[in-house]
Design a protein around this motif. Structure first.
Motif, PDB file in Angstrom:
ATOM      1  N   ASN A  30       0.754  -1.403   0.190  1.00  0.00           N
ATOM      2  CA  ASN A  30      -0.143  -0.037  -0.026  1.00  0.00           C
ATOM      3  C   ASN A  30       0.829   1.323   0.082  1.00  0.00           C
ATOM      4  O   ASN A  30       0.166   2.267  -0.203  1.00  0.00           O
ATOM      5  N   VAL A  31       1.945   1.067  -0.047  1.00  0.00           N
ATOM      6  CA  VAL A  31       3.017   2.247  -0.227  1.00  0.00           C
ATOM      7  C   VAL A  31       2.934   2.605  -1.613  1.00  0.00           C
ATOM      8  O   VAL A  31       3.316   3.942  -1.878  1.00  0.00           O
ATOM      9  N   LEU A  32       2.493   1.853  -2.373  1.00  0.00           N
ATOM     10  CA  LEU A  32       2.561   2.147  -3.683  1.00  0.00           C
ATOM     11  C   LEU A  32       1.133   2.760  -4.305  1.00  0.00           C
ATOM     12  O   LEU A  32       0.839   2.901  -5.450  1.00  0.00           O
ATOM     13  N   HIS A  33      -0.015   2.644  -3.154  1.00  0.00           N
ATOM     14  CA  HIS A  33      -1.189   3.121  -3.471  1.00  0.00           C
ATOM     15  C   HIS A  33      -1.263   4.733  -3.369  1.00  0.00           C
ATOM     16  O   HIS A  33      -1.430   5.040  -2.239  1.00  0.00           O
ATOM     17  N   GLY A  34      -1.532   5.451  -4.330  1.00  0.00           N
ATOM     18  CA  GLY A  34      -1.949   6.741  -4.042  1.00  0.00           C
ATOM     19  C   GLY A  34      -3.355   7.082  -3.788  1.00  0.00           C
ATOM     20  O   GLY A  34      -3.541   8.594  -3.989  1.00  0.00           O
ATOM     21  N   GLY A  35      -4.022   6.278  -3.541  1.00  0.00           N
ATOM     22  CA  GLY A  35      -5.483   6.661  -3.274  1.00  0.00           C
ATOM     23  C   GLY A  35      -6.491   6.706  -4.388  1.00  0.00           C
ATOM     24  O   GLY A  35      -7.530   7.209  -4.295  1.00  0.00           O
ATOM     25  N   VAL A  36      -5.914   6.022  -5.579  1.00  0.00           N
ATOM     26  CA  VAL A  36      -6.650   5.866  -6.768  1.00  0.00           C
ATOM     27  C   VAL A  36      -8.343   5.345  -6.240  1.00  0.00           C
ATOM     28  O   VAL A  36      -8.162   4.496  -5.518  1.00  0.00           O
ATOM     29  N   ARG A  37      -9.198   5.947  -6.987  1.00  0.00           N
ATOM     30  CA  ARG A  37     -10.623   5.472  -6.415  1.00  0.00           C
ATOM     31  C   ARG A  37     -11.459   5.123  -7.525  1.00  0.00           C
ATOM     32  O   ARG A  37     -11.207   5.395  -8.739  1.00  0.00           O
ATOM     33  N   THR A  38     -12.601   4.368  -7.289  1.00  0.00           N
ATOM     34  CA  THR A  38     -13.470   3.935  -8.399  1.00  0.00           C
ATOM     35  C   THR A  38     -14.423   5.007  -8.756  1.00  0.00           C
ATOM     36  O   THR A  38     -14.499   6.093  -8.197  1.00  0.00           O
ATOM     37  N   ASP A  39     -14.924   4.659  -9.912  1.00  0.00           N
ATOM     38  CA  ASP A  39     -15.712   5.883 -10.617  1.00  0.00           C
ATOM     39  C   ASP A  39     -17.207   5.975  -9.990  1.00  0.00           C
ATOM     40  O   ASP A  39     -17.734   6.984 -10.242  1.00  0.00           O
ATOM     41  N   VAL A  40     -17.353   5.184  -9.064  1.00  0.00           N
ATOM     42  CA  VAL A  40     -18.609   5.239  -8.273  1.00  0.00           C
ATOM     43  C   VAL A  40     -18.335   5.136  -6.771  1.00  0.00           C
ATOM     44  O   VAL A  40     -17.435   4.035  -6.465  1.00  0.00           O
ATOM     45  N   GLY A  41     -18.739   5.592  -5.693  1.00  0.00           N
ATOM     46  CA  GLY A  41     -18.585   5.277  -4.343  1.00  0.00           C
ATOM     47  C   GLY A  41     -17.277   5.757  -3.700  1.00  0.00           C
ATOM     48  O   GLY A  41     -17.063   5.413  -2.511  1.00  0.00           O
ATOM     49  N   ALA A  42     -16.513   6.419  -4.349  1.00  0.00           N
ATOM     50  CA  ALA A  42     -14.998   6.754  -3.921  1.00  0.00           C
ATOM     51  C   ALA A  42     -14.249   5.704  -3.208  1.00  0.00           C
ATOM     52  O   ALA A  42     -13.946   5.765  -1.863  1.00  0.00           O
ATOM     53  N   SER A  43     -14.499   4.389  -3.749  1.00  0.00           N
ATOM     54  CA  SER A  43     -13.890   3.103  -3.012  1.00  0.00           C
ATOM     55  C   SER A  43     -12.583   2.905  -3.773  1.00  0.00           C
ATOM     56  O   SER A  43     -12.027   3.448  -4.723  1.00  0.00           O
ATOM     57  N   ASN A  44     -11.927   1.708  -3.043  1.00  0.00           N
ATOM     58  CA  ASN A  44     -10.481   1.452  -3.268  1.00  0.00           C
ATOM     59  C   ASN A  44     -10.221   0.854  -4.669  1.00  0.00           C
ATOM     60  O   ASN A  44     -10.922  -0.041  -5.085  1.00  0.00           O
ATOM     61  N   ALA A  45      -9.418   1.498  -5.422  1.00  0.00           N
ATOM     62  CA  ALA A  45      -9.201   1.165  -6.836  1.00  0.00           C
ATOM     63  C   ALA A  45      -7.807   0.365  -6.848  1.00  0.00           C
ATOM     64  O   ALA A  45      -7.009   0.462  -7.734  1.00  0.00           O
ATOM     65  N   VAL A  46      -7.480  -0.455  -5.834  1.00  0.00           N
ATOM     66  CA  VAL A  46      -6.081  -0.754  -5.653  1.00  0.00           C
ATOM     67  C   VAL A  46      -5.782  -1.863  -7.072  1.00  0.00           C
ATOM     68  O   VAL A  46      -4.467  -1.477  -6.967  1.00  0.00           O
ATOM     69  N   HIS A  47      -6.652  -2.277  -7.517  1.00  0.00           N
ATOM     70  CA  HIS A  47      -6.021  -3.198  -8.507  1.00  0.00           C
ATOM     71  C   HIS A  47      -5.875  -2.339 -10.052  1.00  0.00           C
ATOM     72  O   HIS A  47      -5.679  -2.969 -10.797  1.00  0.00           O
ATOM     73  N   SER A  48      -5.915  -1.068  -9.793  1.00  0.00           N
ATOM     74  CA  SER A  48      -5.446  -0.305 -11.116  1.00  0.00           C
ATOM     75  C   SER A  48      -4.117   0.330 -11.020  1.00  0.00           C
ATOM     76  O   SER A  48      -3.780   0.884 -11.987  1.00  0.00           O
ATOM     77  N   ILE A  49      -3.504   0.331  -9.872  1.00  0.00           N
ATOM     78  CA  ILE A  49      -1.990   0.750  -9.689  1.00  0.00           C
ATOM     79  C   ILE A  49      -1.240   0.310 -10.858  1.00  0.00           C
ATOM     80  O   ILE A  49      -1.146  -0.952 -11.110  1.00  0.00           O
ATOM     81  N   GLU A  50      -0.458   1.121 -11.285  1.00  0.00           N
ATOM     82  CA  GLU A  50       0.600   0.821 -12.140  1.00  0.00           C
ATOM     83  C   GLU A  50       1.756   1.016 -11.336  1.00  0.00           C
ATOM     84  O   GLU A  50       2.201   2.214 -10.896  1.00  0.00           O
ATOM     85  N   VAL A  51       2.977   0.269 -11.972  1.00  0.00           N
ATOM     86  CA  VAL A  51       4.398   0.407 -11.447  1.00  0.00           C
ATOM     87  C   VAL A  51       5.403   0.298 -12.441  1.00  0.00           C
ATOM     88  O   VAL A  51       5.190  -0.621 -13.373  1.00  0.00           O
ATOM     89  N   GLU A  52       6.526   0.775 -12.144  1.00  0.00           N
ATOM     90  CA  GLU A  52       7.863   0.431 -12.876  1.00  0.00           C
ATOM     91  C   GLU A  52       8.464  -0.397 -12.138  1.00  0.00           C
ATOM     92  O   GLU A  52       8.327  -0.647 -10.867  1.00  0.00           O
ATOM     93  N   MET A  53       9.281  -1.322 -12.716  1.00  0.00           N
ATOM     94  CA  MET A  53       9.966  -2.411 -11.986  1.00  0.00           C
ATOM     95  C   MET A  53      11.607  -2.054 -12.514  1.00  0.00           C
ATOM     96  O   MET A  53      11.937  -2.408 -13.596  1.00  0.00           O
ATOM     97  N   ILE A  54      12.281  -2.108 -11.352  1.00  0.00           N
ATOM     98  CA  ILE A  54      13.795  -1.742 -11.367  1.00  0.00           C
ATOM     99  C   ILE A  54      14.644  -2.629 -10.857  1.00  0.00           C
ATOM    100  O   ILE A  54      14.460  -2.875  -9.971  1.00  0.00           O
ATOM    101  N   ALA A  55      15.722  -3.247 -11.699  1.00  0.00           N
ATOM    102  CA  ALA A  55      16.483  -4.315 -11.437  1.00  0.00           C
ATOM    103  C   ALA A  55      17.420  -3.567 -10.307  1.00  0.00           C
ATOM    104  O   ALA A  55      17.787  -2.366 -10.241  1.00  0.00           O
ATOM    105  N   LEU A  56      17.636  -4.305  -9.119  1.00  0.00           N
ATOM    106  CA  LEU A  56      18.711  -3.687  -7.987  1.00  0.00           C
ATOM    107  C   LEU A  56      20.113  -4.336  -8.136  1.00  0.00           C
ATOM    108  O   LEU A  56      19.997  -5.311  -8.512  1.00  0.00           O
TER     109      LEU A  56
END
Ligand code: MGD
Ligand code: MGD
Ligand code: SF4
Ligand code: MO
Length: 677
Positions: free
Chosen positions: A651-677
Motif C-alpha cells: 500500500n505504499v504504492l497506492h496513491g489513493g486511486v478510487r473507483t468511478d462510483v462510491g469513492a472506493s478502493n481502486a487498488v487493482h488499477s495501480i501501475e508500477v515501474e520495475m527496476i533491477a537492483l
C-alpha cells in the motif's frame, strides 16, 4: 499424566471470510489448549484453513503476543513507547480529552475507522452506538473494500446483499466466478462446494490470474485487468448470436436495455479479443454455457477494485438480466449475503437513532488527507482495523498519524503498525473469549460464537470497552449499555430462527430458514420502478454514465506493469502477519510476474527489484510464474510493514486511486515501474 480436557466448546470463526467455519476449542484449566475444526459443520468438514489452524494455535492464544492492559503513550508519536494504566485511568483520560474536543470542535471532528477485524454482530457493530451518540465522522468502511459493487447492485437490482442461496446450486448447470478467488478467500467453498457443483455444472472463472480455482475450472477466461466490461459485452454479443438472450424477460423485468443494444451488436468477440485478452472461441463457449442456464454468477470483490470498477460491475451484472438467469432456483448472482435479508434490524444494532449531529462520511481514499489536516480531524479511533497496513497512501498516512495534537485511541488484540501511533491502546478480547452471533455472508445461516476462555489480562470485548467509555463520558442513554445477553436475545427474535440461544450454541450453526432462499423470486426487484435498472438518470445522479459502456482500460504505459494485490491464502487481510509460523510460510515479500515478462526485462527469479510509481517505492524479491499474465505483477496484500526491512507493504504504492462510483478502493488499477537492483 494424561492430557484431560475440561470441556470442548463449539463456536464459529468470525473472520471476514466466505466460509464462516465451525470451530471446536479444547479447554483445559480454563485456558485454550487447541483450536480445531468442527467436523460436523456443513462447510468446514475436517479441517480449518491453514492460516487459522496456525494463527489460532499460535499468536492468537500466546499471552506474550496479545495486548493485556490499557496503554498510554509515553514517548513521541509512533515510537511505540507506552506505560500500562488502569481501565479507570484510561477511560478518564480519554473522556476528558474527548469532552474538550466535542466542546471546542464538535463531534464530527472525531474520526473513527473500523472494519473487518471481527465480523460477529456485537463486537463488529455495538461500538457504533457510542460513535453515533458522540456524533463522530465515520470513515466509510466499505470504501476500502467493496463500496463500488454495493452501489452498483443497489441501483441495478435494488439490493447488493440479496445473493443466491448456495443450497440452490443443485439446480444450476453453470457457475461463473468473476473476479473472486475462492481458493484463497473461501478455501472450503473451493474444496467442497465447487467440487460438488462440478459434478453437474460447468465452472467458468474470469480472472487475470490463474489461481487454484481458475486452474480447476472448465474454462478460465484470463481477462486483461480492467477489460471486464468489454468482455461482458462480448459475451452478450455471443449470446445474442446464439439466440440465448431472453428478450421477453428483458421486456418484462428490465428497463434501459435499448440503451445498450448497439454496444452489444458492436462487441463481436473476434474484434474485442485483442483488448480483452480472451480468445473469441472461449467467449463463445462461456456464452453458450451461461446463456443456456440455469446459471449462477458470483461477482468478486476484487473485480470492482479498479478505477472503472463501477462500469465493470454494472456491465458484468447485465448477464443475469439479459439471459433471464435470476429469480429461480439455480440462477441469480452473489456478491455478499447480508444481514438485513435475514430480518436483522441493523439500524437498531448500530444505534442510528442516537445520532443528533449529521456527519459526512469520509472515504478511506481520503483518510490520509483528512488526518493530516487539523481543521478536519481532532481525534481518531481505530478499532477492528489496521489502517497503517491496509489503507492507501501508506507513507502519507503514517506522517499524518504522527500529528502530536491528534488524539488517537486504538482498540486491538495486538501491537500493530497502527497502535504504535496511538495515545491510548485498549486491549480487546478475541472471539474465543465471549459470546456473540455470526451471520455468514455466503450461506444463509446463523451461527453461535461461544466464549471458551478468559480474555488475557485486563482485555475486554469491544462492546464492553465502549460501554465503559460511554459511562466515563457521562452518557445515560440505555442502548449504550445494553448487555450482550439482551442483544443476543434481540437478534434471535429478529432473525426468527425459532430456537433459544442455548440451543443455537449447542448446534453451532443453523440454517436461517429450512427452505432455500430464492432472491428476487417472482421475479420482483426492490428498485423504484420494480424492474432491473440497466440505464436511467439514476445512474447519472450517482456519477456514472446513463448506460454501461463496453470499454476496456488501456494497457499500462510503456514499461509499466499493472499491479494486483489481492488476498493471500496465508493471511486474513493483515491479520496473522505477526504469527511466526505464518511468517515462515509467507517467506520474503515478493512480486510475481510471467517468466517471459522477466526475460524481456533481463530479470531473474530471486533477484531484488524496486517497484516505483508516483505514490512511493518498495523493494521486493522477484518471483516468476506463468499463472500471472504478461503486463501484470502480483503482490498480495496484508504484510505487516513493521516486519519488513523497509517498514512498508504494497500500500505504499497506492496513491489513493478510487473507483468511478462510491469513492472506493481502486487498488487493482495501480501501475508500477520495475527496476533491477
Ligand atoms: N493493497 C491492498 N490493500 C487492501 C486490499 C487489497 O485488495 N489490496 N483489500 C482491502 C480490503 S478488501 C479490506 S476489507 C481491508 C481490511 O483491512 P483491515 O480492516 O485493517 O483488516 P485486518 O487486517 O484483518 O485488520 C483488522 C485488525 O483488527 C484486529 N482485530 C481482530 N479481532 C478484533 C477484535 O475482536 N477487536 C478489535 N478491536 N480488533 C480486532 C486484528 O488484530 C487486525 O489488526 O484491507 C484493504 N486493503
Ligand atoms: N485468505 C484470505 N481470505 C480473505 C481475505 C484475505 O485477505 N485472505 N480477505 C477477505 C476480504 S476483506 C475480502 S473483501 C474478500 C475478497 O475476496 P475476493 O472477492 O476473492 O477478492 P480478492 O482476493 O481481492 O480478488 C479476487 C480476484 O480478483 C482478481 N482481479 C483483480 N483485478 C481484476 C480485474 O480487473 N478483473 C477481474 N476479472 N479480476 C480481477 C484478482 O486477480 C483476484 O484473483 O476475501 C476475504 N477473505
Ligand atoms: S478464516 Fe475462513 S476458512 Fe479459515 S477457519 Fe475462518 S472461516 Fe474457515
Ligand atoms: Mo474486504
Amino acid at each position: 499424566m494424561p492430557d484431560t480436557l475440561d470441556r470442548v466448546v463449539k463456536t464459529t470463526c468470525p473472520r471476514d471470510c466466505y466460509d464462516s467455519c465451525g470451530v471446536l476449542i479444547d479447554v483445559r484449566d480454563g485456558a485454550v489448549r487447541r483450536v480445531r475444526a468442527d467436523a460436523s459443520h456443513g462447510r468446514t468438514h475436517g479441517a480449518l484453513c491453514g492460516k487459522c489452524a496456525l494463527a489460532y494455535n499460535g499468536a492468537w492464544i500466546d499471552p506474550r503476543k496479545r495486548l493485556s492492559a490499557p496503554l498510554r503513550r509515553s514517548g513521541r508519536k509512533g515510537a511505540g513507547a507506552f506505560e500500562a494504566v488502569s481501565w479507570d485511568e484510561a477511560m478518564a483520560g480519554i473522556a476528558a480529552r474527548l469532552q474538550s474536543v466535542v466542546a471546542r470542535r464538535g463531534g464530527p471532528s472525531i474520526l473513527q475507522t473500523h472494519y473487518t477485524g471481527t465480523c460477529s454482530l456485537i463486537a463488529g457493530n455495538f461500538p457504533l452506538r457510542f460513535f453515533n451518540r458522540i456524533g463522530a465522522t465515520e470513515v466509510d468502511p466499505d470504501t476500502v473494500c467493496n463500496k463500488a459493487g454495493h452501489e452498483v447492485l443497489q441501483l441495478m437490482y435494488g439490493s447488493s446483499t440479496f445473493g443466491f442461496d448456495p443450497r440452490t446450486s443443485a439446480d444450476a448447470r453453470c457457475l461463473v466466478v468473476w473476479g473472486a478467488n475462492p481458493s484463497a478467500c473461501g478455501p472450503h467453498i473451493h474444496k467442497y462446494w465447487l467440487q460438488e457443483l462440478r459434478g453437474h455444472a460447468k465452472l467458468i472463472v474470469v480472472d487475470p490470474i490463474r489461481h487454484d480455482t481458475a486452474a480447476s475450472a472448465d474454462l478460465h477466461l484470463a481477462v486483461r485487468p480492467g477489460a471486464d466490461a468489454l468482455l461482458a459485452f462480448s459475451m452478450l454479443h455471443a449470446m445474442r448470436r446464439q439466440g440465448l438472450l431472453d428478450e421477453s424477460f428483458l421486456a418484462a423485468h428490465a428497463e434501459g436495455w435499448d440503451a445498450v443494444r448497439a454496444q452489444v451488436d458492436a462487441a463481436d468477440p473476434a474484434l474485442t479479443a485483442k483488448r480483452t485478452g480472451v480468445d473469441a472461441a472461449l467467449v463463445e463457449e462461456a456464452a453458450r454455457w451461461y446463456g443456456r442456464g440455469p446459471s449462477l454468477l458470483w461477482m468478486g470483490q476484487g473485480l470492482q477494485r479498479q478505477a472503472s470498477g463501477g462500469n465493470v460491475f454494472r456491465s458484468v451484472a447485465l448477464l443475469p438480466a439479459a439471459a433471464g438467469q435470476v429469480g429461480r432456483a439455480g440462477t441469480g448472482l452473489l456478491y455478499l449475503n447480508g444481514a438485513a435479508h435475514r430480518g436483522l434490524d441493523v439500524d437498531r444494532l448500530c444505534g442510528s437513532a442516537l445520532r443528533s449531529v449529521p456527519a459526512p462520511a469520509v472515504s478511506h481514499m481520503d483518510l490520509a488527507a483528512a488526518l493530516e489536516d487539523p481543521a478536519r480531524s481532532a481525534a481518531l479511533f481505530t478499532w477492528n482495523n489496521n489502517i497503517a497496513a491496509s489503507s492507501p497512501e501508506q507513507s502519507r498516512l503514517r506522517r499524518a498519524l504522527e500529528r502530536e495534537d491528534l488524539l488517537h485511541v486504538a482498540v486491538e488484540l495486538f501491537e500493530t503498525d497502527t497502535t504504535r501511533f496511538a495515545d491510548y491502546v485498549l486491549p480487546a478480547a478475541s472471539f474465543m473469549e465471549f459470546d456473540d452471533v455470526v451471520l455468514p455472508y455466503f450461506d444463509y445461516a446463523v451461527s453461535a460464537q461461544v466464549g471458551a476462555a478468559a480474555a488475557p489480562g485486563q482485555s475486554l470485548p469491544n462492546q464492553e470497552i465502549f460501554r465503559r467509555l460511554a459511562r466515563a463520558m457521562g452518557y445515560t442513554e440505555e442502548p449504550l449499555f445494553e448487555s450482550d445477553a439482551a442483544l443476543i436475545e434481540g437478534f434471535i427474535a429478529e432473525l426468527g430462527i425459532g430456537i433459544a440461544w442455548s440451543e443455537l450454541a449447542r448446534r453451532g450453526t443453523v440454517p436461517w430458514r429450512e427452505q432455500p432462499v430464492i432472491p428476487f423470486a417472482g421475479p420482483a426487484f426492490p428498485t423504484p420502478g420494480g424492474r432491473i435498472d440497466i440505464a436511467s438518470e439514476r445512474w447519472v445522479a450517482a456519477g456514472l454514465s446513463y448506460a454501461p459502456r463496453a470499454e476496456a482500460d488501456a494497457a499500462p504505459a510503456q514499461g509499466r506493469l499493472r499491479l494486483l494485490s489481492p488476498a493471500d491464502g496465508w493471511l486474513m487481510n493483515s491479520s496473522y502477519g505477526n504469527d511466526a509460523e505464518i511468517a515462515r510460510q509467507l517467506g520474503a515479500q515478493s512480486v510475481r510476474i510471467h517468466p517471459a515478462e522477466a526475460g524481456r526485462r533481463g530479470l531473474q527469479a530471486g533477484q531484488a527489484v524496486r517497484l516505483r510509481n508516483g505514490a512511493g517505492e518498495l523493494e521486493v524479491t522477484l518471483d516468476t510464474s506463468d499463472a500471472v499474465p504478461e503486463g501484470v505483477a502480483l503482490l498480495p496484500k496484508g504484510r505487516w510493514p513493521m516486519r519488513e526491512a523497509q517498514g512498508a507493504n504494497v500500500n505504499v504504492l497506492h496513491g489513493g486511486v478510487r473507483t468511478d462510483v462510491g469513492a472506493s478502493n481502486a487498488v487493482h488499477s495501480i501501475e508500477v515501474e520495475m527496476i533491477a537492483l
